[in-house]
Motif scaffolding. Structure first.
Motif, PDB file in Angstrom:
ATOM      1  N   THR A  86       0.828  -1.206   0.000  1.00  0.00           N
ATOM      2  CA  THR A  86       0.000   0.000   0.000  1.00  0.00           C
ATOM      3  C   THR A  86       0.867   1.263   0.000  1.00  0.00           C
ATOM      4  OG1 THR A  86      -1.672  -1.182   1.251  1.00  0.00           O
ATOM      5  CG2 THR A  86      -1.825   1.222   1.267  1.00  0.00           C
ATOM      6  N   VAL A  87       0.440   2.259  -0.795  1.00  0.00           N
ATOM      7  CA  VAL A  87       1.084   3.575  -0.755  1.00  0.00           C
ATOM      8  C   VAL A  87       0.253   4.470   0.164  1.00  0.00           C
ATOM      9  CG1 VAL A  87       1.764   5.606  -2.098  1.00  0.00           C
ATOM     10  CG2 VAL A  87       1.924   3.312  -3.116  1.00  0.00           C
ATOM     11  N   VAL A  88       0.913   5.113   1.129  1.00  0.00           N
ATOM     12  CA  VAL A  88       0.219   6.037   2.022  1.00  0.00           C
ATOM     13  C   VAL A  88       0.727   7.449   1.757  1.00  0.00           C
ATOM     14  CG1 VAL A  88      -0.220   6.706   4.419  1.00  0.00           C
ATOM     15  CG2 VAL A  88      -0.065   4.287   3.815  1.00  0.00           C
ATOM     16  N   ILE A  89      -0.192   8.374   1.549  1.00  0.00           N
ATOM     17  CA  ILE A  89       0.170   9.787   1.417  1.00  0.00           C
ATOM     18  C   ILE A  89      -0.502  10.511   2.569  1.00  0.00           C
ATOM     19  CG2 ILE A  89       0.163  11.811  -0.092  1.00  0.00           C
ATOM     20  CD1 ILE A  89      -0.394   9.914  -2.447  1.00  0.00           C
ATOM     21  N   VAL A  90       0.281  11.161   3.408  1.00  0.00           N
ATOM     22  CA  VAL A  90      -0.288  11.709   4.640  1.00  0.00           C
ATOM     23  C   VAL A  90       0.073  13.174   4.837  1.00  0.00           C
ATOM     24  CG1 VAL A  90       1.634  10.681   5.970  1.00  0.00           C
ATOM     25  CG2 VAL A  90      -0.435  11.419   7.160  1.00  0.00           C
ATOM     26  N   ASN A  91      -0.940  13.956   5.188  1.00  0.00           N
ATOM     27  CA  ASN A  91      -0.743  15.351   5.606  1.00  0.00           C
ATOM     28  C   ASN A  91      -0.263  15.322   7.060  1.00  0.00           C
ATOM     29  OD1 ASN A  91      -0.910  18.038   6.324  1.00  0.00           O
ATOM     30  ND2 ASN A  91      -3.105  18.264   5.886  1.00  0.00           N
ATOM     31  N   THR A  92       0.847  15.991   7.342  1.00  0.00           N
ATOM     32  CA  THR A  92       1.437  15.885   8.681  1.00  0.00           C
ATOM     33  C   THR A  92       0.808  16.843   9.692  1.00  0.00           C
ATOM     34  OG1 THR A  92       3.140  17.411   7.919  1.00  0.00           O
ATOM     35  CG2 THR A  92       3.703  15.064   7.931  1.00  0.00           C
TER      36      THR A  92
ATOM     37  N   LYS B 219       4.960   3.235   8.259  1.00  0.00           N
ATOM     38  CA  LYS B 219       5.964   2.518   7.462  1.00  0.00           C
ATOM     39  C   LYS B 219       5.961   1.029   7.793  1.00  0.00           C
ATOM     40  CE  LYS B 219       9.026   6.286   6.259  1.00  0.00           C
ATOM     41  NZ  LYS B 219      10.085   7.176   6.709  1.00  0.00           N
ATOM     42  N   SER B 220       5.611   0.706   9.035  1.00  0.00           N
ATOM     43  CA  SER B 220       5.590  -0.712   9.424  1.00  0.00           C
ATOM     44  C   SER B 220       4.382  -1.437   8.834  1.00  0.00           C
ATOM     45  CB  SER B 220       5.576  -0.830  10.950  1.00  0.00           C
ATOM     46  OG  SER B 220       4.287  -0.488  11.449  1.00  0.00           O
ATOM     47  N   LEU B 221       3.371  -0.684   8.404  1.00  0.00           N
ATOM     48  CA  LEU B 221       2.135  -1.312   7.913  1.00  0.00           C
ATOM     49  C   LEU B 221       2.026  -1.290   6.394  1.00  0.00           C
ATOM     50  CD1 LEU B 221      -0.370   0.387  10.392  1.00  0.00           C
ATOM     51  CD2 LEU B 221       0.242  -2.035  10.423  1.00  0.00           C
ATOM     52  N   ALA B 222       2.692  -0.318   5.753  1.00  0.00           N
ATOM     53  CA  ALA B 222       2.468  -0.075   4.327  1.00  0.00           C
ATOM     54  C   ALA B 222       3.755  -0.264   3.534  1.00  0.00           C
ATOM     55  CB  ALA B 222       1.935   1.337   4.132  1.00  0.00           C
ATOM     56  N   GLY B 223       3.637  -0.149   2.206  1.00  0.00           N
ATOM     57  CA  GLY B 223       4.800  -0.300   1.349  1.00  0.00           C
ATOM     58  C   GLY B 223       5.620   0.972   1.289  1.00  0.00           C
ATOM     59  N   ARG B 224       4.963   2.075   0.938  1.00  0.00           N
ATOM     60  CA  ARG B 224       5.663   3.357   0.833  1.00  0.00           C
ATOM     61  C   ARG B 224       4.826   4.414   1.531  1.00  0.00           C
ATOM     62  NH1 ARG B 224       7.387   4.069  -5.385  1.00  0.00           N
ATOM     63  NH2 ARG B 224       8.756   5.658  -4.502  1.00  0.00           N
ATOM     64  N   VAL B 225       5.500   5.309   2.226  1.00  0.00           N
ATOM     65  CA  VAL B 225       4.798   6.371   2.943  1.00  0.00           C
ATOM     66  C   VAL B 225       5.353   7.718   2.496  1.00  0.00           C
ATOM     67  CG1 VAL B 225       4.251   7.357   5.200  1.00  0.00           C
ATOM     68  CG2 VAL B 225       4.416   4.873   4.930  1.00  0.00           C
TER      69      VAL B 225
END
Lengths: 204, 636
Positions: A97-103, A129-135
């Protein structure tokens, strides 16, 4: 464009009032323009503001899927808020999974009332990062503020999504969708949202 | 987009827009509703286009009035739609269960939105039972496209059998979006809209037989309905019988478990009366039946009894009764999804569940805590938070352990943290003031606690008037608190009789709540909840009196106000003493406004995104450290 694997599952999440529904509407419109069958399931409940909200978006070339992504099967998670990214990833992410997150955090009432603590942002990113492929993380709220309105962070995030590796949609699909969405907007709103989408957002 | 006259255009609509589109494609003439989630936008949409489509639309004061008004239009020959949420259908029950007798003339369709999982409701309720109780046809769409198609077809069906028809959707359809291809709007024929001298609209017991025969006609039509679809192997020994979105979850779960080559899927959309012959035919090779539906085991009960009566063999059943198909908290509790159905199918076939939830045991050590919950809260600047604060202070100062009864609206959150846990009862619309009528008589049994009942302005007109009259008539001892934010906030800001606007935007003389209560003979005072001290004083004054009393706490919804004028408060960092102050971060920590957080030095920090400029924190701050921000300056 990467090879399309059926169905493509996106989840947009955040806090009520952050513009989740506009964002999912944009993605749905873009995907429909790209020729996909699109189903979006919105979870926003009673809270216009303050609660967790989520839009599950499912793209398919052959059928209409149910409006909820199965656990562990999100291809992309876009989150307008760090904690909500983690809450969502903990259910729906897998190691690709790719995660894109607003900080920029939005504090839950329990944190404001000092009954609970808000985790450190870097710990949240490490958890992701421990759950997904790329963050990919970015201060979308700050970037939107530069574009003229911090509330346009949702458009900055969709801007980031349009550069997401593996996404079966092109930027032009989003641009068309944004124009359709902004058809009735004031010239100021039009300019701000257009600017938020035009910012150079580098995922890397 | 739901309204464009471009037949053949492929669009994306929400489920609610799709149902509005279906009604337009059926040439609907008359639409009534009381706003309720999840399906409120069906009526919102139709009211927006009432002029161009020549539709009469109204927000009725409550659902039973809405249905009665819609029925009248149907009696006179028009096509009428009535939209409500699950609880609203219960409000119509008395009329609903008698309207089935006289029958109707123009197509009459009820769209009811059920809310499995109670996302925007206080309870889970399965409206489908009403269709069976009223002996009325029931349609259950599974997709956005079907929501449009079935709403449109429901008008035809209604006219064919001369009975109203219920279209039951769930939140997952109302709040979904999906593709569909627009069809044309019909040319509205010149119709004779008239009550003929021989027309009678009577519910009399001898007409009960007519109710049965209309239902039998509906069954015969349902036998041929394209909405009930079987997919999968013809000789499948196991068949999933499903309705609504659960049918889509079932299809995906069959794919994920690899059972789709082995197990059939009977997707039922015309679910009452059950199309007996079609079902017997589809299930003739089956030996096991698995049920997938939300909320109650409606299909499961009706189908098992149908097969017991007419089936030619004994089947094995898996569903809510066997416990195989279950919501997160148990059978019939909460929503279904693909995961839960994959898990149910895996249990039936003894397979490993292919859907895996990520392992998250390690997160606690990374975060050094568990993920904090994010509970719903009143918006920043919400006048209800200030009203609850004033009530809390007044009750504490009074000291007699007075208590507050609740009702349905945004302010239902007064039962939780952001309303300081103040509300002691939450049930149906109008129940708070109803209960106050009972509690308000208990002084004769030695109870001396003051009784408050809060109600919203829209709720006041919906369900509180008979109870207020009762309070006057029987001299009940209570204080009714009308939380008047001048619109129906919870469902998106619809107008009501107190606002001065109709559903379709015409001006009308507003019915002032204080005039109504004064007219009912009730002592009434008005206060502005954002002026906390004045409000507390008004409440304390009323507490010295006896009998039925009313306080109207009037302040416009913060979201509506913020749309008109942007106002933001800010903290003067030098004046805020933070942890040195002694106020214990009163503005954020105690008052609980979500726009206020703390800096590292424990000073208050107001978010310019969330603040709506109510100014209550400025009044509460002991050091006067909070002031209105000059936005023109910030811009330059």
């Amino acid at each position: 464009m990467a090879q399309f694997r059926e169905p493509y599952n996106l989840i947009i999440t955040g806090v009520g009032g952050q513009g989740n529904i506009m964002a999912s509407g944009l993605v749905a419109l873009a995907a429909s323009a790209a020729g996909f069958k699109v189903v979006v399931g919105e979870t926003y409940g009673a809270s216009q503001r303050g609660g967790s909200v989520a839009s599950h978006i499912r793209l398919s070339l052959r059928q209409s899927y149910g409006p909820l992504v199965p656990y562990g099967q999100a291809d992309v998670i876009i989150s307008f808020e760090p904690l909500e990214a983690l809450r969502t990833a903990a259910k729906y992410a897998n190691l690709e999974t790719v995660v894109i997150v607003n900080t920029a955090p939005v504090y839950p009432v329990s944190v404001i009332l000092k009954e609970a603590d808000y985790p450190q942002t870097e710990d949240i990113i490490e958890g992701l990062k421990s759950l997904a492929g790329r963050v990919f993380s970015l201060d979308a709220t700050g970037l939107a503020r530069e574009a003229g309105d911090p509330k346009a962070q949702n458009i900055v995030m969709i801007n980031a999504l349009s550069n997401c590796p593996g996404l079966p949609l092109r930027r032009c699909h989003f641009e068309e969708a944004l124009d359709e969405f902004l058809a009735g907007a004031s010239s100021e709103q039009f300019a701000i949202n257009r600017q938020a989408f035009a910012l150079a957002v580098n995922l890397g | 987009m739901f309204n464009v006259n471009q037949p053949g255009k492929r669009v994306i609509l929400t489920g609610n827009e799709a149902m509005a589109r279906g009604a337009l494609e059926a040439g609907v003439d008359f639409c009534t509703s009381y706003p309720g989630s999840p399906c409120v936008e069906v009526a919102d949409c139709l009211f927006k286009v009432s002029d161009s489509h020549n539709i009469y639309g109204e927000w009725s004061t409550n659902e039973i009035v809405a249905l009665e008004a819609a029925a009248a239009a149907s009696f006179a020959g028009l096509r009428a739609l009535c939209v409500m949420k699950q609880n609203g259908l219960a409000v119509t029950a008395d009329f609903l269960l008698t309207l089935n007798h006289p029958g109707i003339r123009g197509g009459l369709v009820i769209v009811v939105g059920d809310d499995p999982g109670a996302h925007s409701s206080i309870n889970e309720m399965d409206s489908r039972h009403f269709a069976r109780m009223a002996e009325i046809p029931l349609l259950e769409p599974a997709t956005v496209e079907e929501a449009r198609d079935m709403t449109r077809w429901a008008f035809e069906l209604s006219e064919q059998i001369k009975a109203y028809v219920i279209v039951r959707v769930t939140t997952r359809i109302s709040h979904a979006r999906g593709n569909l291809v627009l069809e044309k709007f019909p040319a509205k024929a010149e119709r004779k809209v008239k009550v003929e001298p021989w027309d009678r609209f009577l519910c009399v017991a001898p007409m009960h037989g007519m109710v049965h025969s209309r239902l039998e006609q509906a069954r015969l039509i349902f036998e041929k309905s394209p909405f009930n679809v079987y997919t999968g192997p013809e000789d499948a020994k196991t068949v999933v019988a499903a309705s609504g979105p659960a049918a889509l979850y079932a299809r995906e779960a069959l794919e994920l478990t690899g059972l789709e080559k082995k197990v059939g899927l009977l997707k039922l959309a015309a679910t009452w009366p059950l199309p007996r012959e079609t079902i017997l035919e589809k299930l003739k090779n089956a030996e096991q039946i698995i049920f997938a539906e939300e909320t109650d085991p409606f299909l499961e009960q009706n189908l098992t009894s149908l097969l017991a009566l007419y089936g030619r063999k004994v089947y094995r059943y898996f569903g809510q009764f066997s416990g195989h198909i279950s919501g997160q908290a148990g059978p019939g509790l909460g929503e279904l999804n693909t995961d839960l159905l994959a898990s149910g199918l895996s249990k039936v076939f003894g397979l490993d569940n292919p859907v895996k939830v990520p392992a998250t045991g390690h997160l606690r050590s990374i975060l050094k805590m568990s993920i904090p919950e994010r509970e719903m809260t009143l918006c920043s600047g919400c006048p209800h938070r200030a009203s609850f604060w004033a009530l809390k202070i007044a009750l504490e100062m009074d000291g007699r352990q007075g208590f507050v009864l609740g009702d349905i609206g945004c302010y239902t959150l007064g039962a939780a943290k952001s309303g300081f846990w103040l509300l002691r009862s939450i049930m149906c619309m109008g129940s708070g003031i109803g209960l106050a009528n009972g509690f308000g008589q208990l002084h004769r049994f030695g109870m001396n606690q003051p009784v408050f009942a809060v109600m919203g302005d829209s709720t006041f007109f919906h369900a509180c008037l008979p109870a207020l009259v009762n309070g006057y008539y029987n001299s009940a001892d209570f204080i009714a608190v009308v939380l008047d934010n001048s619109l129906t906030a919870m469902t998106g800001g619809q107008p009501h009789p107190g606002v001065g606007l109709t559903a379709t935007g015409s001006s009308v003389k507003p019915l002032h709540i204080e005039d109504v209560t004064a007219g009912l003979g009730l002592r009434t005072v008005i206060a502005d909840p954002h002026r906390i001290d004045d409000t507390v004083e008004s409440i304390l004054e009323l507490l010295q009196e006896k009998g039925p009393r009313v306080v109207v706490l009037r302040k416009e919804c913060a979201l509506a106000a913020a749309k008109r004028e942007r106002k933001v408060y800010q903290v003067k960092a030098l004046q805020c003493a933070g942890s040195e102050c002694g106020c214990n971060n009163f503005c954020g920590r105690v008052f609980g406004c979500p726009a206020i957080s703390m800096t590292a030095e424990s000073k208050a920090l107001i978010s310019d995104i969330l603040c709506t400029g109510c100014g209550v924190c400025a009044a509460l701050c002991p050091r006067r450290a909070i002031v209105e921000a000059d936005l023109t300056e910030a811009k330059n």
